[in-house]
Enzyme design. Structure first.
Site, PDB file in Angstrom:
ATOM      1  N   HIS A 170     -30.672  72.678  27.109  1.00 29.32           N
ATOM      2  CA  HIS A 170     -31.260  73.380  25.968  1.00 29.32           C
ATOM      3  C   HIS A 170     -32.422  74.262  26.431  1.00 29.32           C
ATOM      4  O   HIS A 170     -32.498  75.450  26.081  1.00 29.32           O
ATOM      5  CB  HIS A 170     -31.741  72.344  24.931  1.00 29.32           C
ATOM      6  N   GLU A 171     -33.325  73.692  27.219  1.00 26.88           N
ATOM      7  CA  GLU A 171     -34.490  74.448  27.684  1.00 26.88           C
ATOM      8  C   GLU A 171     -34.094  75.526  28.699  1.00 26.88           C
ATOM      9  O   GLU A 171     -34.626  76.634  28.681  1.00 26.88           O
ATOM     10  CB  GLU A 171     -35.554  73.514  28.254  1.00 26.88           C
ATOM     11  N   HIS A 223     -32.918  78.607  27.004  1.00 26.78           N
ATOM     12  CA  HIS A 223     -34.013  79.488  26.567  1.00 26.78           C
ATOM     13  C   HIS A 223     -34.462  80.392  27.720  1.00 26.78           C
ATOM     14  O   HIS A 223     -34.668  81.592  27.539  1.00 26.78           O
ATOM     15  CB  HIS A 223     -35.215  78.671  26.078  1.00 26.78           C
TER      16      HIS A 223
END
Length: 162
Positions: free
Chosen positions: A74-75, A78
């Protein structure tokens, strides 16, 4: 497994995730720095301009598999989104596409981990729906009249229960 062993494996997983993105997009990306000092109930954050990912070490140690499978990708998504598309909506279509196509994961935004070890003192507030808990930081903003909070469901202003 010890905390330091978890951190080493997560660092290896970071490299794997970045390589997956490089294969998918057929281009190189700058490897972000990984820190384990995220505080509070947040599992992780991506600091885009600094090319930095912060992970919550307490939650990592209690939820290692979830960090490996979803939190870190998820990170990383980004970071990749920022490096590839620059400034776009944080969980917008570009990020969602990376989650689905690069990591084969649903683009979920909130975790469901137990945060009892990481949360500080909570304050009870009231709305039509019932009782809502606010963190010390949010409570202090209400007390200092710097912020008003509303219920996510009924939209009514939250009032402290005294």
């Amino acid at each position: 497994m010890s905390s330091s062993e978890h951190q080493i494996i997560i660092q290896q997983r970071l490299v794997e995730c970045m390589q997956m993105a490089e294969v998918y997009f057929k281009q190189k990306f700058a490897l972000p720095t990984l820190l384990f000092n995220q505080r509070g109930n947040v599992a992780g954050t991506a600091h885009l301009q600094k090319n930095l990912i912060k992970l919550n070490n307490t939650l990592l140690n209690d939820n290692f598999d979830e960090f490996m499978q979803t939190v870190l990708p998820h990170e990383v998504a980004h970071i990749i989104t920022y490096q590839k598309f620059n400034r776009v909506k944080p969980h917008g279509v570009e990020w969602q596409t990376i989650m689905r196509k690069v990591f084969n994961l649903p683009p979920t935004v909130r975790h469901k981990m137990d945060t009892t070890k990481t949360q500080g003192k909570m304050y009870d507030y009231q709305c039509r729906c019932g009782t809502v808990k606010l963190t010390l930081r949010r409570h202090n903003k209400v007390v200092k009249k710097q912020q008003i909070y509303c219920c996510r469901k009924c939209q009514q202003q939250l009032v402290e229960i005294t």
